[in-house]
Design an enzyme around this catalytic site. Sequence first.
Site, PDB file in Angstrom:
ATOM      1  CE  LYS A  25      -3.195  12.067 -10.165  1.00 40.84           C
ATOM      2  NZ  LYS A  25      -2.399  10.954 -10.109  1.00 40.84           N
ATOM      3  CG  ASN A  65       0.318   4.428 -12.305  1.00 38.52           C
ATOM      4  OD1 ASN A  65      -0.029   5.166 -13.442  1.00 38.52           O
ATOM      5  ND2 ASN A  65      -0.384   3.285 -12.256  1.00 38.52           N
ATOM      6  CE1 TYR A 103      -7.122  11.120  -9.752  1.00 40.76           C
ATOM      7  CE2 TYR A 103      -7.354  13.245 -11.234  1.00 40.76           C
ATOM      8  CZ  TYR A 103      -6.988  11.904 -10.916  1.00 40.76           C
ATOM      9  OH  TYR A 103      -6.373  11.476 -11.906  1.00 40.76           O
ATOM     10  CG  ASP A 152      -1.676   1.232   1.500  1.00 42.86           C
ATOM     11  OD1 ASP A 152      -1.335   2.315   0.728  1.00 42.86           O
ATOM     12  OD2 ASP A 152      -2.791   1.233   1.940  1.00 42.86           O
ATOM     13  CB  VAL A 153       1.864   3.930  -2.635  1.00 47.41           C
ATOM     14  CG1 VAL A 153       2.291   2.537  -3.662  1.00 47.41           C
ATOM     15  CG2 VAL A 153       0.502   4.279  -3.322  1.00 47.41           C
TER      16      VAL A 153
HETATM   17  P1  NAD Z   1      -6.870   2.354 -12.300  1.00 47.14           P
HETATM   18  O1  NAD Z   1      -8.007   2.318 -11.197  1.00 47.14           O
HETATM   19  O2  NAD Z   1      -7.109   1.515 -13.377  1.00 47.14           O
HETATM   20  O3  NAD Z   1      -5.367   2.139 -11.761  1.00 47.14           O
HETATM   21  C1  NAD Z   1      -5.040   2.525 -10.454  1.00 47.14           C
HETATM   22  C2  NAD Z   1      -4.203   1.666  -9.697  1.00 47.14           C
HETATM   23  O4  NAD Z   1      -3.500   2.096  -8.397  1.00 47.14           O
HETATM   24  C3  NAD Z   1      -4.875   0.334  -9.440  1.00 47.14           C
HETATM   25  O5  NAD Z   1      -3.894  -0.853  -9.708  1.00 47.14           O
HETATM   26  C4  NAD Z   1      -5.053   0.450  -7.912  1.00 47.14           C
HETATM   27  O6  NAD Z   1      -5.137  -0.932  -7.444  1.00 47.14           O
HETATM   28  C5  NAD Z   1      -3.736   1.168  -7.279  1.00 47.14           C
HETATM   29  N1  NAD Z   1      -3.969   1.623  -5.984  1.00 47.14           N
HETATM   30  C6  NAD Z   1      -4.915   2.360  -5.354  1.00 47.14           C
HETATM   31  N2  NAD Z   1      -4.548   2.680  -4.111  1.00 47.14           N
HETATM   32  C7  NAD Z   1      -3.076   1.964  -4.018  1.00 47.14           C
HETATM   33  C8  NAD Z   1      -2.610   2.025  -2.961  1.00 47.14           C
HETATM   34  N3  NAD Z   1      -2.755   2.552  -1.696  1.00 47.14           N
HETATM   35  N4  NAD Z   1      -1.314   1.477  -2.993  1.00 47.14           N
HETATM   36  C9  NAD Z   1      -0.950   0.708  -4.186  1.00 47.14           C
HETATM   37  N5  NAD Z   1      -1.684   0.925  -5.223  1.00 47.14           N
HETATM   38  C10 NAD Z   1      -2.918   1.322  -5.245  1.00 47.14           C
HETATM   39  O7  NAD Z   1      -6.554   3.928 -12.945  1.00 47.14           O
HETATM   40  P2  NAD Z   1      -5.592   4.265 -13.883  1.00 47.14           P
HETATM   41  O8  NAD Z   1      -6.395   5.118 -15.091  1.00 47.14           O
HETATM   42  O9  NAD Z   1      -4.864   3.269 -14.595  1.00 47.14           O
HETATM   43  O10 NAD Z   1      -4.879   5.351 -12.973  1.00 47.14           O
HETATM   44  C11 NAD Z   1      -3.300   5.299 -12.912  1.00 47.14           C
HETATM   45  C12 NAD Z   1      -2.830   6.764 -12.707  1.00 47.14           C
HETATM   46  O11 NAD Z   1      -3.052   7.592 -13.726  1.00 47.14           O
HETATM   47  C13 NAD Z   1      -3.764   7.293 -11.373  1.00 47.14           C
HETATM   48  O12 NAD Z   1      -2.455   8.251 -10.847  1.00 47.14           O
HETATM   49  C14 NAD Z   1      -4.465   8.331 -12.041  1.00 47.14           C
HETATM   50  O13 NAD Z   1      -4.790   9.256 -11.205  1.00 47.14           O
HETATM   51  C15 NAD Z   1      -3.519   8.736 -13.191  1.00 47.14           C
HETATM   52  N6  NAD Z   1      -4.591   9.080 -14.375  1.00 47.14           N
HETATM   53  C16 NAD Z   1      -5.480   8.492 -14.789  1.00 47.14           C
HETATM   54  C17 NAD Z   1      -6.136   9.184 -16.190  1.00 47.14           C
HETATM   55  C18 NAD Z   1      -7.213   8.152 -16.892  1.00 47.14           C
HETATM   56  O14 NAD Z   1      -7.905   8.896 -17.455  1.00 47.14           O
HETATM   57  N7  NAD Z   1      -7.558   6.924 -16.607  1.00 47.14           N
HETATM   58  C19 NAD Z   1      -6.109  10.645 -16.506  1.00 47.14           C
HETATM   59  C20 NAD Z   1      -4.905  11.216 -15.544  1.00 47.14           C
HETATM   60  C21 NAD Z   1      -4.492  10.638 -14.696  1.00 47.14           C
END
Ligand code: NAD
Length: 272
Positions: A174, A97, A170, A70-71
């Site tokens: 960011k 990430n 959020y 858990d990060v």
């Molecule tokens: P996702 O929900 O598919 O993946 C998020 C991952 O983070 C999952 O594997 C989840 O289990 C993990 N996670 C959550 N809490 C955690 C914790 N405490 N410890 C370890 N892992 C944890 O979403 P995504 O879209 O792949 O998001 C990945 C990153 O990209 C995030 O930081 C998100 O803010 C960013 N992001 C996504 C988008 C988008 O449109 N999908 C846009 C901008 C930024």
Amino acid sequence: MQKPNNRLANQTCIVTGANSGIGEAVATAIGRDGANVVINYVSHPEIAEEIAHKISIDNLCGDAIAIKCDVSKESEVIALFKQTINHFGTVDICVPNAGLQRDAALHEMELKDWQLVLDVNLTGQFLCAREAIREFLHRGMRPEVSRSLGKIIQMSSVHQLIPWAGHANYAASKGAINMLMQSICQEYASYKIRCNSIAPGAIQTPINKNVWGNPEALNDLNKLIPYKRIGVPEDIGSTAVWLASDESEYINGTTIFVDGGMTCYPGFTTNG
Ligand code: NAD
């Protein structure tokens, strides 16, 4: 799939939240360019193991293992790095990430939802960056694999720039990542540590399924994207590989927006 370039051979990369969406694509792309990869996960070990297995059996890729952490928990992040170093010898690239959303109008937002988002999205990035920098400084240069001492690629969002009503926790997390990333660059660039961010626009992953899973919402979303398509996780994977490689050696303290033009004020496309 394009043939990889092996730009990251003999390096090791930790990707947090790598058993879903963007993290999975980043880990896979980095593995296909020759690096060993740690697939960090907090839930669903079976998915993390499957991703690690796929990378390890592909003989174009480096090796991969899955590690739970858990990060947002200091002791777990320290253990994540320790286990990685025990297994692969060192860490060369870190991609913090992992991220999540807990959306609410600000006047209805509960402290626990504010705190959770900040703990995972921001404190998690601080803890991972800190452990990565400690390892880079401890290990020293490895000129045979990279001209940089180490590379950190923080996963930000277009919402480090675009305010987001209903998602203040959020957007605040960011926005703060940008200052964390630039401060790290300023503090450690002279050691040849590179720290950059990727700011994805709308990328089709489980985090925003409510939007791309609904044709009307997807149509509305496309109005915000000059390039007129939602992004795919591979758009971020290829950017991360390049940012981790020596091809981008002189890029430090920068955010690369991978957003189809979302940050270019699409509302003004037809003269405002
Ligand atoms: P996702 O929900 O598919 O993946 C998020 C991952 O983070 C999952 O594997 C989840 O289990 C993990 N996670 C959550 N809490 C955690 C914790 N405490 N410890 C370890 N892992 C944890 O979403 P995504 O879209 O792949 O998001 C990945 C990153 O990209 C995030 O930081 C998100 O803010 C960013 N992001 C996504 C988008 C988008 O449109 N999908 C846009 C901008 C930024």
